[in-house]
Write a protein that holds these residues in place. Structure first.
Motif, PDB file in Angstrom:
ATOM      1  N   GLU A 145      81.564 -43.309  47.396  1.00 21.53           N
ATOM      2  CA  GLU A 145      82.983 -43.359  47.021  1.00 21.53           C
ATOM      3  C   GLU A 145      83.205 -43.011  45.552  1.00 21.53           C
ATOM      4  OE1 GLU A 145      83.965 -47.325  48.127  1.00 21.53           O
ATOM      5  OE2 GLU A 145      84.259 -46.838  50.265  1.00 21.53           O
ATOM      6  N   TYR A 148      72.237 -40.910  53.701  1.00 19.60           N
ATOM      7  CA  TYR A 148      73.623 -41.032  53.248  1.00 19.60           C
ATOM      8  C   TYR A 148      73.877 -40.524  51.827  1.00 19.60           C
ATOM      9  CZ  TYR A 148      74.499 -43.718  57.462  1.00 19.60           C
ATOM     10  OH  TYR A 148      74.632 -44.096  58.771  1.00 19.60           O
ATOM     11  N   ALA A 204      73.070 -50.947  51.823  1.00 13.19           N
ATOM     12  CA  ALA A 204      74.085 -50.155  52.514  1.00 13.19           C
ATOM     13  C   ALA A 204      75.419 -50.219  51.770  1.00 13.19           C
ATOM     14  CB  ALA A 204      74.248 -50.648  53.947  1.00 13.19           C
ATOM     15  N   GLU A 205      75.772 -51.394  51.261  1.00 13.63           N
ATOM     16  CA  GLU A 205      77.009 -51.540  50.498  1.00 13.63           C
ATOM     17  C   GLU A 205      76.935 -50.746  49.191  1.00 13.63           C
ATOM     18  OE1 GLU A 205      77.436 -55.739  50.077  1.00 13.63           O
ATOM     19  OE2 GLU A 205      78.287 -56.003  52.077  1.00 13.63           O
ATOM     20  N   PHE A 206      75.758 -50.748  48.570  1.00  9.29           N
ATOM     21  CA  PHE A 206      75.551 -49.968  47.346  1.00  9.29           C
ATOM     22  C   PHE A 206      75.701 -48.472  47.633  1.00  9.29           C
ATOM     23  CE2 PHE A 206      72.424 -47.462  44.908  1.00  9.29           C
ATOM     24  CZ  PHE A 206      72.965 -47.608  43.636  1.00  9.29           C
ATOM     25  N   ASP A 216      69.679 -58.976  55.635  1.00  9.24           N
ATOM     26  CA  ASP A 216      70.843 -58.734  54.773  1.00  9.24           C
ATOM     27  C   ASP A 216      70.398 -58.379  53.362  1.00  9.24           C
ATOM     28  OD1 ASP A 216      72.570 -59.195  56.809  1.00  9.24           O
ATOM     29  OD2 ASP A 216      73.338 -61.108  56.068  1.00  9.24           O
ATOM     30  N   LYS A 227      77.399 -47.061  50.028  1.00 10.33           N
ATOM     31  CA  LYS A 227      78.820 -46.801  50.283  1.00 10.33           C
ATOM     32  C   LYS A 227      79.584 -46.677  48.966  1.00 10.33           C
ATOM     33  CE  LYS A 227      82.856 -48.651  52.688  1.00 10.33           C
ATOM     34  NZ  LYS A 227      83.392 -49.791  53.490  1.00 10.33           N
ATOM     35  N   CYS A 228      79.275 -47.567  48.036  1.00  7.07           N
ATOM     36  CA  CYS A 228      79.916 -47.538  46.713  1.00  7.07           C
ATOM     37  C   CYS A 228      79.582 -46.227  45.990  1.00  7.07           C
ATOM     38  CB  CYS A 228      79.454 -48.738  45.899  1.00  7.07           C
ATOM     39  SG  CYS A 228      80.179 -48.827  44.249  1.00  7.07           S
ATOM     40  N   LEU A 272      71.481 -54.757  54.070  1.00 11.53           N
ATOM     41  CA  LEU A 272      72.939 -54.814  53.996  1.00 11.53           C
ATOM     42  C   LEU A 272      73.450 -54.531  52.594  1.00 11.53           C
ATOM     43  CD1 LEU A 272      75.667 -55.351  55.312  1.00 11.53           C
ATOM     44  CD2 LEU A 272      75.360 -57.787  54.810  1.00 11.53           C
ATOM     45  N   TYR A 273      72.854 -55.168  51.589  1.00 10.36           N
ATOM     46  CA  TYR A 273      73.291 -54.951  50.212  1.00 10.36           C
ATOM     47  C   TYR A 273      73.039 -53.514  49.774  1.00 10.36           C
ATOM     48  CZ  TYR A 273      73.470 -60.058  50.131  1.00 10.36           C
ATOM     49  OH  TYR A 273      73.752 -61.360  50.411  1.00 10.36           O
TER      50      TYR A 273
END
Length: 212
Positions: free
Chosen positions: A24, A73, A16-18, A9, A20-21, A13-14
């Motif tokens: 966006e 990404y 991946a969240e970054f 994680d 995504k942010c 995971l963090y």
């Protein structure tokens, strides 16, 4: 590191969240600077940015995966991406590097465990130098992968010798056998080409600061 879920994680995971942010809010971003690691090269006498990945540890594998995530990404977006591959960083509030471990062991009269008689060679760079390079990267048009290193190798046993001499105190050393990378030095060819020469802080200067 004892909890595989937390470890993955924290590593992916963090990130991946970054990512995504970033996707966006890409219209508000002009530069993404990701800190990777020299571990992705594995055994390499003079690692160049174009050299193939050579993971020999879980940590290295996760760093490689992180670079792939960013390429996958974010690589297709209109944003400047820099992958900074830092070699063995030390200094500041560092409590992780072998240099800080040597200093703390000397000051606290603790036994110091070295692997394979301290013969492994690493490329060390002070965090102050890293910050100077990062500042230049951010204010430039550079994008791509870049080694953040000194381009010089020092053995662990030579570090111990210097620390003992400067701090005027002997270490109690315990030798251990471990499968580890023997040599890891970064090429500064690309770094010099893009940003010129740097006056790197010598490791001995860091030992001198710790003395006073």
């Amino acid at each position: 590191i004892n909890d595989p879920t937390l470890y993955v994680d924290y590593s992916l995971l963090y990130l991946a969240e970054f990512i995504k942010c970033c996707r966006e809010n890409i219209n508000n971003i002009n530069t993404i600077l990701f800190t990777s690691s020299s571990a992705i090269y594995g055994f390499n006498k003079l690692a160049k940015e174009e050299d193939p990945y050579n993971a020999n540890s879980l940590y290295a594998s996760l760093k490689i995966s992180s670079e792939f995530l960013i390429d996958q990404y974010l690589g297709d977006l209109d944003v400047k991406i820099v992958i900074a591959r830092i070699f063995n960083m030390y200094g500041g509030n560092d409590e992780f590097s072998v240099i800080s471990s040597i200093i703390n062991s000397i000051k606290k009269d603790e036994k110091f465990i070295i692997n394979n008689k301290g013969e492994s060679i690493r490329d060390f760079i002070n965090i102050i130098d890293v910050c100077k390079i990062y500042k230049k990267i951010i204010s430039s048009n550079f994008e791509g992968k870049l080694n953040i290193c000194s381009g010089h190798g020092l053995s662990i046993k030579s570090l111990i010798y210097s620390a003992e001499k400067i701090l005027e105190k002997k270490l109690t050393i315990i030798d251990s056998k471990k499968n580890e990378i023997k040599i890891s030095i970064g090429s500064t060819e690309k770094l010099k080409k893009e940003f010129g020469n740097f006056d790197y802080i010598p490791v001995d200067d860091h030992f001198l600061l710790e003395k006073y």
